[in-house]
Motif scaffolding. Structure first.
Motif, PDB file in Angstrom:
ATOM      1  N   PHE A 142      16.136  10.843   1.550  1.00 47.30           N
ATOM      2  CA  PHE A 142      14.855  10.233   1.485  1.00 47.30           C
ATOM      3  C   PHE A 142      14.140  10.989   2.577  1.00 47.30           C
ATOM      4  O   PHE A 142      14.323  10.884   3.747  1.00 47.30           O
ATOM      5  N   LEU A 143      12.811  11.506   2.139  1.00 48.77           N
ATOM      6  CA  LEU A 143      11.926  12.086   3.403  1.00 48.77           C
ATOM      7  C   LEU A 143      11.189  10.896   3.959  1.00 48.77           C
ATOM      8  O   LEU A 143      10.266  10.608   3.231  1.00 48.77           O
ATOM      9  N   ARG A 144      11.421  10.660   5.127  1.00 46.87           N
ATOM     10  CA  ARG A 144      10.749   9.562   5.747  1.00 46.87           C
ATOM     11  C   ARG A 144       9.339  10.045   6.252  1.00 46.87           C
ATOM     12  O   ARG A 144       8.573   9.037   6.105  1.00 46.87           O
ATOM     13  N   LYS A 145       9.377  11.063   7.083  1.00 47.72           N
ATOM     14  CA  LYS A 145       8.054  11.342   7.662  1.00 47.72           C
ATOM     15  C   LYS A 145       8.180  13.058   8.185  1.00 47.72           C
ATOM     16  O   LYS A 145       9.228  13.523   8.164  1.00 47.72           O
ATOM     17  N   ALA A 146       6.845  13.317   8.416  1.00 45.57           N
ATOM     18  CA  ALA A 146       6.869  14.894   8.887  1.00 45.57           C
ATOM     19  C   ALA A 146       5.913  14.567  10.322  1.00 45.57           C
ATOM     20  O   ALA A 146       5.048  13.725  10.314  1.00 45.57           O
ATOM     21  N   ALA A 147       6.207  15.574  10.890  1.00 42.67           N
ATOM     22  CA  ALA A 147       5.253  15.714  12.246  1.00 42.67           C
ATOM     23  C   ALA A 147       3.812  16.092  11.742  1.00 42.67           C
ATOM     24  O   ALA A 147       3.581  16.749  10.611  1.00 42.67           O
ATOM     25  N   PRO A 148       2.695  16.174  12.449  1.00 43.27           N
ATOM     26  CA  PRO A 148       1.402  16.195  12.127  1.00 43.27           C
ATOM     27  C   PRO A 148       1.219  17.767  11.678  1.00 43.27           C
ATOM     28  O   PRO A 148       0.534  17.942  10.771  1.00 43.27           O
ATOM     29  N   LEU A 149       2.024  18.737  12.163  1.00 47.62           N
ATOM     30  CA  LEU A 149       1.924  20.150  11.733  1.00 47.62           C
ATOM     31  C   LEU A 149       3.063  20.661  10.507  1.00 47.62           C
ATOM     32  O   LEU A 149       2.823  21.732  10.159  1.00 47.62           O
ATOM     33  N   GLY A 150       3.520  19.346  10.289  1.00 46.17           N
ATOM     34  CA  GLY A 150       4.606  19.626   9.058  1.00 46.17           C
ATOM     35  C   GLY A 150       5.869  20.139   9.675  1.00 46.17           C
ATOM     36  O   GLY A 150       6.738  19.998   8.534  1.00 46.17           O
ATOM     37  N   ASP A 151       6.210  20.146  10.758  1.00 46.29           N
ATOM     38  CA  ASP A 151       7.354  20.690  11.401  1.00 46.29           C
ATOM     39  C   ASP A 151       7.817  20.236  12.630  1.00 46.29           C
ATOM     40  O   ASP A 151       7.033  19.971  13.515  1.00 46.29           O
ATOM     41  N   PRO A 152       8.787  19.325  12.645  1.00 43.24           N
ATOM     42  CA  PRO A 152       9.831  19.032  11.737  1.00 43.24           C
ATOM     43  C   PRO A 152       9.633  17.890  10.788  1.00 43.24           C
ATOM     44  O   PRO A 152       8.586  17.179  10.866  1.00 43.24           O
ATOM     45  N   LEU A 153      10.524  17.738   9.867  1.00 44.79           N
ATOM     46  CA  LEU A 153      10.747  16.719   8.691  1.00 44.79           C
ATOM     47  C   LEU A 153      11.832  15.703   9.281  1.00 44.79           C
ATOM     48  O   LEU A 153      12.792  16.120   9.700  1.00 44.79           O
ATOM     49  N   GLN A 154      11.688  14.464   9.046  1.00 46.73           N
ATOM     50  CA  GLN A 154      12.621  13.418   9.377  1.00 46.73           C
ATOM     51  C   GLN A 154      12.978  12.797   7.951  1.00 46.73           C
ATOM     52  O   GLN A 154      12.392  12.359   7.069  1.00 46.73           O
ATOM     53  N   ILE A 155      14.510  12.936   7.763  1.00 48.19           N
ATOM     54  CA  ILE A 155      15.046  12.359   6.607  1.00 48.19           C
ATOM     55  C   ILE A 155      16.117  11.433   6.725  1.00 48.19           C
ATOM     56  O   ILE A 155      16.650  11.371   8.031  1.00 48.19           O
TER      57      ILE A 155
ATOM     58  N   LYS B 190      13.836  19.950 -10.132  1.00 44.45           N
ATOM     59  CA  LYS B 190      14.499  20.603  -8.876  1.00 44.45           C
ATOM     60  C   LYS B 190      13.516  21.202  -8.002  1.00 44.45           C
ATOM     61  O   LYS B 190      12.565  21.983  -8.461  1.00 44.45           O
ATOM     62  N   LYS B 191      13.528  20.733  -6.850  1.00 43.06           N
ATOM     63  CA  LYS B 191      12.695  21.222  -5.688  1.00 43.06           C
ATOM     64  C   LYS B 191      13.232  21.500  -4.434  1.00 43.06           C
ATOM     65  O   LYS B 191      14.377  20.920  -4.131  1.00 43.06           O
ATOM     66  N   LYS B 192      12.716  22.315  -3.623  1.00 44.45           N
ATOM     67  CA  LYS B 192      13.171  22.452  -2.147  1.00 44.45           C
ATOM     68  C   LYS B 192      12.859  21.070  -1.412  1.00 44.45           C
ATOM     69  O   LYS B 192      11.748  20.525  -1.614  1.00 44.45           O
ATOM     70  N   LEU B 193      13.519  20.961  -0.395  1.00 44.50           N
ATOM     71  CA  LEU B 193      13.518  19.628   0.463  1.00 44.50           C
ATOM     72  C   LEU B 193      11.986  19.894   1.093  1.00 44.50           C
ATOM     73  O   LEU B 193      11.175  18.908   1.413  1.00 44.50           O
ATOM     74  N   ASN B 194      11.352  21.001   1.644  1.00 38.86           N
ATOM     75  CA  ASN B 194      10.305  21.136   2.270  1.00 38.86           C
ATOM     76  C   ASN B 194       8.901  20.985   1.300  1.00 38.86           C
ATOM     77  O   ASN B 194       7.918  20.790   1.705  1.00 38.86           O
ATOM     78  N   GLU B 195       9.310  20.810  -0.150  1.00 39.68           N
ATOM     79  CA  GLU B 195       8.021  20.422  -1.032  1.00 39.68           C
ATOM     80  C   GLU B 195       8.074  19.128  -1.289  1.00 39.68           C
ATOM     81  O   GLU B 195       6.976  18.832  -2.154  1.00 39.68           O
ATOM     82  N   PHE B 196       9.094  18.273  -0.844  1.00 38.98           N
ATOM     83  CA  PHE B 196       8.921  16.935  -1.132  1.00 38.98           C
ATOM     84  C   PHE B 196       7.693  16.328  -0.467  1.00 38.98           C
ATOM     85  O   PHE B 196       7.175  16.860   0.719  1.00 38.98           O
ATOM     86  N   THR B 197       7.172  15.179  -0.812  1.00 38.28           N
ATOM     87  CA  THR B 197       5.988  14.395  -0.218  1.00 38.28           C
ATOM     88  C   THR B 197       6.809  13.202   0.313  1.00 38.28           C
ATOM     89  O   THR B 197       7.849  12.782   0.147  1.00 38.28           O
ATOM     90  N   ILE B 198       5.820  12.719   1.627  1.00 31.87           N
ATOM     91  CA  ILE B 198       6.580  11.632   2.456  1.00 31.87           C
ATOM     92  C   ILE B 198       6.799  10.218   1.205  1.00 31.87           C
ATOM     93  O   ILE B 198       5.940  10.029   0.387  1.00 31.87           O
ATOM     94  N   GLY B 199       7.996   9.814   1.420  1.00 31.23           N
ATOM     95  CA  GLY B 199       8.227   8.611   0.680  1.00 31.23           C
ATOM     96  C   GLY B 199       9.203   9.087  -0.663  1.00 31.23           C
ATOM     97  O   GLY B 199       9.752   8.195  -1.373  1.00 31.23           O
ATOM     98  N   GLU B 200       9.401  10.400  -0.994  1.00 33.07           N
ATOM     99  CA  GLU B 200      10.123  10.996  -2.003  1.00 33.07           C
ATOM    100  C   GLU B 200      11.584  10.965  -1.488  1.00 33.07           C
ATOM    101  O   GLU B 200      11.847  11.152  -0.517  1.00 33.07           O
ATOM    102  N   HIS B 201      12.445  10.693  -2.749  1.00 32.44           N
ATOM    103  CA  HIS B 201      13.763  10.801  -2.575  1.00 32.44           C
ATOM    104  C   HIS B 201      14.382  11.644  -3.612  1.00 32.44           C
ATOM    105  O   HIS B 201      13.911  11.846  -4.702  1.00 32.44           O
ATOM    106  N   GLY B 202      15.519  12.271  -3.360  1.00 32.62           N
ATOM    107  CA  GLY B 202      16.274  13.051  -4.337  1.00 32.62           C
ATOM    108  C   GLY B 202      17.911  13.106  -3.891  1.00 32.62           C
ATOM    109  O   GLY B 202      18.318  12.617  -3.058  1.00 32.62           O
ATOM    110  N   ILE B 203      18.573  13.883  -4.938  1.00 34.87           N
ATOM    111  CA  ILE B 203      20.030  14.191  -4.755  1.00 34.87           C
ATOM    112  C   ILE B 203      20.157  15.673  -4.397  1.00 34.87           C
ATOM    113  O   ILE B 203      19.535  16.505  -5.415  1.00 34.87           O
ATOM    114  N   ILE B 204      20.862  16.036  -3.510  1.00 33.40           N
ATOM    115  CA  ILE B 204      21.116  17.336  -3.173  1.00 33.40           C
ATOM    116  C   ILE B 204      21.801  17.804  -4.336  1.00 33.40           C
ATOM    117  O   ILE B 204      22.735  17.704  -4.942  1.00 33.40           O
ATOM    118  N   VAL B 205      21.348  19.142  -5.071  1.00 33.65           N
ATOM    119  CA  VAL B 205      21.723  19.776  -5.958  1.00 33.65           C
ATOM    120  C   VAL B 205      22.654  21.171  -5.397  1.00 33.65           C
ATOM    121  O   VAL B 205      23.580  21.271  -5.650  1.00 33.65           O
TER     122      VAL B 205
END
Length: 80
Positions: free
Chosen positions: A42-55, A2-17
């Motif tokens: 599915f976490l597709r990409k993140a902006a260079p400074l990490g904000d925002p995230l594209q899912i 179990k992780k928060k979405l902001n802790e995911f790495t690019i390309g990682e996927h999961g189910i919302i709990v």
């Protein structure tokens, strides 16, 4: 795991709990965008400074701020 979405790495996927309780308007907005328990993300990409995230969720692309992503808890299914 179990992780928060902001802790995911690019390309990682999961189910919302769950979506953490917080400001009522923000939580309602997340639900309205389709971020509900059981949805696959599915976490597709993140902006260079990490904000925002594209899912990818429910067949569409969505951008979230890190503060919004911190409220979303997922069960990680690994990296594609």
């Amino acid at each position: 795991m179990k992780k928060k979405l902001n802790e995911f790495t690019i390309g990682e996927h999961g189910i919302i709990v769950s979506v953490a309780p917080g400001e009522h308007k923000l939580r309602r907005r997340l639900f309205d965008m389709g971020i509900t328990p059981g949805a696959e993300v599915f976490l597709r990409k993140a902006a260079p400074l990490g904000d925002p995230l594209q899912i990818s969720i429910r067949g569409y692309e969505l951008s979230l701020r890190k503060t919004e992503a911190e409220m979303i808890f997922l069960e990680s299914k690994g990296v594609y």
